[in-house]
Design a protein around this motif. Structure first.
Motif, PDB file in Angstrom:
ATOM      1  N   LYS A 327      42.035  31.212  37.664  1.00  0.00           N
ATOM      2  CA  LYS A 327      43.208  31.422  38.359  1.00  0.00           C
ATOM      3  C   LYS A 327      42.479  31.559  39.837  1.00  0.00           C
ATOM      4  O   LYS A 327      41.328  31.660  40.193  1.00  0.00           O
ATOM      5  CB  LYS A 327      43.782  32.667  38.105  1.00  0.00           C
ATOM      6  CG  LYS A 327      44.199  32.798  36.693  1.00  0.00           C
ATOM      7  CD  LYS A 327      44.871  34.165  36.396  1.00  0.00           C
ATOM      8  CE  LYS A 327      45.359  34.188  34.921  1.00  0.00           C
ATOM      9  NZ  LYS A 327      46.215  35.515  34.627  1.00  0.00           N
ATOM     10  N   HIS A 329      42.318  33.694  43.466  1.00  0.00           N
ATOM     11  CA  HIS A 329      42.080  35.139  43.590  1.00  0.00           C
ATOM     12  C   HIS A 329      42.851  35.554  44.918  1.00  0.00           C
ATOM     13  O   HIS A 329      42.745  34.693  45.991  1.00  0.00           O
ATOM     14  CB  HIS A 329      40.515  35.769  43.650  1.00  0.00           C
ATOM     15  CG  HIS A 329      40.108  37.217  43.705  1.00  0.00           C
ATOM     16  ND1 HIS A 329      40.436  37.866  44.512  1.00  0.00           N
ATOM     17  CD2 HIS A 329      39.344  37.687  42.985  1.00  0.00           C
ATOM     18  CE1 HIS A 329      40.369  39.321  44.425  1.00  0.00           C
ATOM     19  NE2 HIS A 329      39.483  39.127  43.222  1.00  0.00           N
ATOM     20  N   THR A 330      43.665  36.802  44.841  1.00  0.00           N
ATOM     21  CA  THR A 330      44.596  36.674  45.841  1.00  0.00           C
ATOM     22  C   THR A 330      43.673  37.280  47.239  1.00  0.00           C
ATOM     23  O   THR A 330      44.199  37.147  48.472  1.00  0.00           O
ATOM     24  CB  THR A 330      45.431  37.989  45.458  1.00  0.00           C
ATOM     25  OG1 THR A 330      44.641  39.239  45.329  1.00  0.00           O
ATOM     26  CG2 THR A 330      46.328  37.593  44.807  1.00  0.00           C
ATOM     27  N   SER A 332      40.657  36.064  48.352  1.00  0.00           N
ATOM     28  CA  SER A 332      39.999  34.950  48.900  1.00  0.00           C
ATOM     29  C   SER A 332      40.883  33.576  48.957  1.00  0.00           C
ATOM     30  O   SER A 332      40.522  32.654  49.672  1.00  0.00           O
ATOM     31  CB  SER A 332      38.817  34.677  48.349  1.00  0.00           C
ATOM     32  OG  SER A 332      39.114  34.164  46.574  1.00  0.00           O
ATOM     33  N   ALA A 336      38.910  32.161  41.476  1.00  0.00           N
ATOM     34  CA  ALA A 336      38.631  33.594  41.166  1.00  0.00           C
ATOM     35  C   ALA A 336      36.808  33.631  40.863  1.00  0.00           C
ATOM     36  O   ALA A 336      36.446  34.656  41.249  1.00  0.00           O
ATOM     37  CB  ALA A 336      39.379  34.362  40.038  1.00  0.00           C
ATOM     38  N   VAL A 339      32.669  33.789  44.725  1.00  0.00           N
ATOM     39  CA  VAL A 339      32.695  35.269  45.398  1.00  0.00           C
ATOM     40  C   VAL A 339      31.574  34.974  46.465  1.00  0.00           C
ATOM     41  O   VAL A 339      30.596  34.323  46.614  1.00  0.00           O
ATOM     42  CB  VAL A 339      32.134  36.498  44.574  1.00  0.00           C
ATOM     43  CG1 VAL A 339      32.862  36.682  43.584  1.00  0.00           C
ATOM     44  CG2 VAL A 339      30.568  36.405  44.059  1.00  0.00           C
ATOM     45  N   ARG A 398      36.517  39.775  36.963  1.00  0.00           N
ATOM     46  CA  ARG A 398      37.385  39.815  37.983  1.00  0.00           C
ATOM     47  C   ARG A 398      36.548  40.965  39.032  1.00  0.00           C
ATOM     48  O   ARG A 398      36.216  41.949  38.550  1.00  0.00           O
ATOM     49  CB  ARG A 398      38.528  40.797  37.417  1.00  0.00           C
ATOM     50  CG  ARG A 398      39.490  41.014  38.382  1.00  0.00           C
ATOM     51  CD  ARG A 398      40.231  39.723  39.086  1.00  0.00           C
ATOM     52  NE  ARG A 398      41.306  40.253  40.298  1.00  0.00           N
ATOM     53  CZ  ARG A 398      42.184  39.562  40.690  1.00  0.00           C
ATOM     54  NH1 ARG A 398      42.356  38.326  40.093  1.00  0.00           N
ATOM     55  NH2 ARG A 398      42.722  39.926  41.762  1.00  0.00           N
ATOM     56  N   TRP A 399      36.508  40.381  40.115  1.00  0.00           N
ATOM     57  CA  TRP A 399      35.850  40.855  41.186  1.00  0.00           C
ATOM     58  C   TRP A 399      36.819  41.607  42.179  1.00  0.00           C
ATOM     59  O   TRP A 399      37.919  41.071  42.275  1.00  0.00           O
ATOM     60  CB  TRP A 399      34.805  40.305  41.785  1.00  0.00           C
ATOM     61  CG  TRP A 399      35.331  39.001  42.727  1.00  0.00           C
ATOM     62  CD1 TRP A 399      35.565  37.647  42.096  1.00  0.00           C
ATOM     63  CD2 TRP A 399      35.743  38.735  44.013  1.00  0.00           C
ATOM     64  NE1 TRP A 399      36.071  36.845  43.043  1.00  0.00           N
ATOM     65  CE2 TRP A 399      36.306  37.493  44.314  1.00  0.00           C
ATOM     66  CE3 TRP A 399      36.113  39.841  44.949  1.00  0.00           C
ATOM     67  CZ2 TRP A 399      36.736  37.221  45.369  1.00  0.00           C
ATOM     68  CZ3 TRP A 399      36.602  39.225  46.236  1.00  0.00           C
ATOM     69  CH2 TRP A 399      37.040  38.119  46.246  1.00  0.00           C
ATOM     70  N   GLU A 400      36.708  42.654  42.904  1.00  0.00           N
ATOM     71  CA  GLU A 400      37.511  43.248  43.764  1.00  0.00           C
ATOM     72  C   GLU A 400      36.695  43.750  45.050  1.00  0.00           C
ATOM     73  O   GLU A 400      35.316  44.016  45.157  1.00  0.00           O
ATOM     74  CB  GLU A 400      38.309  44.334  43.358  1.00  0.00           C
ATOM     75  CG  GLU A 400      39.189  44.316  42.168  1.00  0.00           C
ATOM     76  CD  GLU A 400      40.190  42.997  42.642  1.00  0.00           C
ATOM     77  OE1 GLU A 400      40.717  43.184  43.867  1.00  0.00           O
ATOM     78  OE2 GLU A 400      40.747  42.439  41.705  1.00  0.00           O
ATOM     79  N   ALA A 408      32.699  40.724  47.626  1.00  0.00           N
ATOM     80  CA  ALA A 408      32.887  41.384  46.336  1.00  0.00           C
ATOM     81  C   ALA A 408      32.088  42.848  46.150  1.00  0.00           C
ATOM     82  O   ALA A 408      30.833  42.884  46.600  1.00  0.00           O
ATOM     83  CB  ALA A 408      32.535  40.425  45.234  1.00  0.00           C
ATOM     84  N   GLU A 471      43.268  42.072  34.451  1.00  0.00           N
ATOM     85  CA  GLU A 471      44.353  42.191  35.687  1.00  0.00           C
ATOM     86  C   GLU A 471      44.255  43.470  36.140  1.00  0.00           C
ATOM     87  O   GLU A 471      43.924  44.450  35.760  1.00  0.00           O
ATOM     88  CB  GLU A 471      45.577  41.802  35.102  1.00  0.00           C
ATOM     89  CG  GLU A 471      45.700  40.566  34.420  1.00  0.00           C
ATOM     90  CD  GLU A 471      45.870  39.375  35.559  1.00  0.00           C
ATOM     91  OE1 GLU A 471      45.907  39.816  36.657  1.00  0.00           O
ATOM     92  OE2 GLU A 471      45.597  38.260  35.124  1.00  0.00           O
TER      93      GLU A 471
END
Length: 528
Positions: A327, A329-330, A332, A336, A339, A398-400, A408, A471
């Motif tokens: 998917k 990533h919101t 970047s 997803a 990074v 999933r990174w944030e 990340a 998520e």
């Protein structure tokens, strides 16, 4: 291998259905407007072929009921002109990209296709196999190689099409990206599709014409399986002989390039590029990267620059199968898995996946620079092991970005034993990257997960496997809500199972020190 990874209960269904697929459709643009195309894929277990079809959207917002082009037929029409001689197909001899032509293959590559192949082919057969894969149909027939009829595209079972857009990442604060964005803002789009004919294909999204295809070198010892059919008599160049040593995988459809391709804008050293990334999916333990920055350079004579690198279980035994969906990533606006890290590098971040040779659970961080010129990856990637035992595998992470600087900071991922792991990668020194609540796992020491999904069944406590990416929701009162669903669809018996119980969990990570992990597990199970 595809059939061994799918459930036996599904095999009869695959045989019976004429056309179907596990892959989702894709759109040529994120904005629905006149001129947008929808791309749908199928496979046919009877003819062992696949379809990639394009359906246009009209001004009324309705997709056409009939496709305007179908890729397999277009490949057939092109190959029929010269037996595939002018198709642009590349592969890699180890760390070096080259044209996928018999005269360009190295001795090592040919050895993989012949004496080290699953079918131990004679040279004559091996050369015919290469020509067959390029589109030469002269040796096909009841007494020859498997007939493909009017469709040269292999079955597409799990690989979802991906449209390579023009530069659109949120990397504007990184040196040089604005210039890269401007230079390629009118670049032609590409449609990437993996198929079980052993290739990752690049198609023109409006016409369906093939631009280029890539045959992963990691598949060299399996490619001889593709032309085989159930007949034991084979005709090659007018000669008949008995294939007494044929080794065919079980079932009718076999996985080769079965993973999901995706593209991203990345900085490699001081230069910007658009890379396309892919995996063998259920076809093997391996991933790869190609440079698709300049569409005009995607041809055989430039193979050494198009092929960038591959990473397989031969480089690290902890790598398993890569079967995840991809998917955007919101943070970047990029795929997803890609990074920007706090050490300034760009990387592909991935869980090691199921069925690695070691059975561990580990997070891989593969730098865009790839291996050295000799193909050696030592010191050129990071790995964080969270379970050093067996029978496990880390799923899609999933990174944030916690501080909003575009890098990340934390990573979340589940595993086959129901653990949800948190990784702290905020430091600029990769040596400090580690599981958030403990050190890296060793044979003597276990890491501590953020949460473990388990259910009580009588007197037993049963782990619930997590095989998809979490998520993440940012909470108004601080912290992150990590949402995961359990379940597994990879191993034999997973499909059709009537006794498995699965759940969806929301775990609020407030960034505080971890409480007693046993208490945490019991508390969340009770709330669930």
């Amino acid at each position: 291998q595809l059939e061994s990874a799918k459930a036996s209960t599904r095999r009869k269904t695959l045989e019976a259905l004429a056309t179907t697929s596990n892959a989702a459709a894709a759109l040529s643009s994120p904005i629905l407007s006149d001129g947008v195309y929808k791309y749908a894929v199928q496979f046919d277990s009877q003819s062992v072929t696949g379809k990639l079809e394009a359906y246009p959207l009209n001004a009324q917002g309705i997709f056409a009921s009939a496709p305007v082009w179908e890729a397999g037929r277009k490949l057939k029409d092109r190959a029929a002109l010269d037996h595939g001689a002018t198709r642009e197909i590349i592969t890699n001899n180890g760390a070096l990209g080259t044209a996928f032509r018999w005269s360009n293959l190295s001795t090592q590559w040919i050895t993989q296709l012949t004496t080290e192949s699953t079918n131990r082919l004679p040279l004559l057969h091996a050369q015919s196999t290469v020509n067959y894969l390029r589109g030469d149909q002269r040796d096909e027939g009841p007494m020859g190689l498997r007939s493909r009829g009017d469709n040269l595209l292999g079955p597409i079972v799990n690989s979802t099409p991906w449209v390579q857009q023009r530069p659109s990442a949120n990397w504007g604060n990184v040196t040089g990206y604005s210039e890269f964005y401007s230079r390629h803002s009118q670049r032609t789009r590409l449609l990437w599709q993996g198929a079980n004919d052993g290739m990752l294909h690049a198609f023109h999204p409006k016409t369906g014409d093939e631009v280029m295809a890539y045959v992963p070198g990691a598949l060299a010892n399996r490619l001889a399986e593709i032309p085989l059919q159930r007949s034991t008599v084979t005709r090659l160049n007018g000669q008949y002989f008995v294939q007494g040593t044929e080794v065919r995988p079980a079932g009718s459809i076999w996985a080769y390039v079965d993973g999901n391709p995706f593209t991203a804008d990345v900085k490699v050293g001081d230069n910007w590029a658009t890379y396309v990334f892919g995996s063998l999916g259920r076809g093997g333990r391996g991933v790869f990267a190609l440079d698709a920055t300049d569409i005009q350079q995607l041809h055989e004579s430039n193979a050494a620059n198009v092929f960038r690198w591959q990473f397989t279980a031969a480089d690290d035994a902890d790598l398993g199968y890569q079967v995840s969906d991809v998917k955007l990533h919101t943070a970047s606006n990029q795929a997803a898995p890609i990074v920007r890290l706090n050490n300034g590098k760009f990387a592909w971040i991935l869980g090691n996946g199921p069925l690695s040779r070691s059975g561990k659970a580990a997070l891989f961080i593969l730098y865009m620079d790839g291996p050295g010129i000799d193909g050696n990856w030592t010191g050129r990637y990071q790995k964080i092991v969270v379970d050093a035992g067996s029978g496990n595998g880390l799923s899609t992470p999933r990174w944030e970005d916690l501080d909003g600087d575009g890098t990340a900071d934390v990573v979340y991922a589940g595993d086959l034993k129901g653990n949800v792991w948190k990784f702290d990668i905020r430091n600029s020194d990769p040596a400090q990257w580690a599981p958030a609540f403990s050190g890296e796992a060793t044979a003597q020491q276990a890491a501590v997960p953020l949460f473990t999904a388990r259910l009580s069944e009588g007197s037993r406590s049963v782990a619930q496997p997590i095989t998809t990416a979490p998520e993440v929701v940012y909470m108004g009162m601080g912290g992150l809500l990590i949402n995961v669903g359990t379940g597994n669809g990879f191993l034999q018996g997973d499909f059709g199972a009537t006794t498995a119980r699965h759940s969806v969990y929301g775990v609020w990570d407030r960034g505080a020190p971890l409480p007693n992990p046993k208490l945490l597990v019991r508390t969340y199970n009770r709330l669930a």
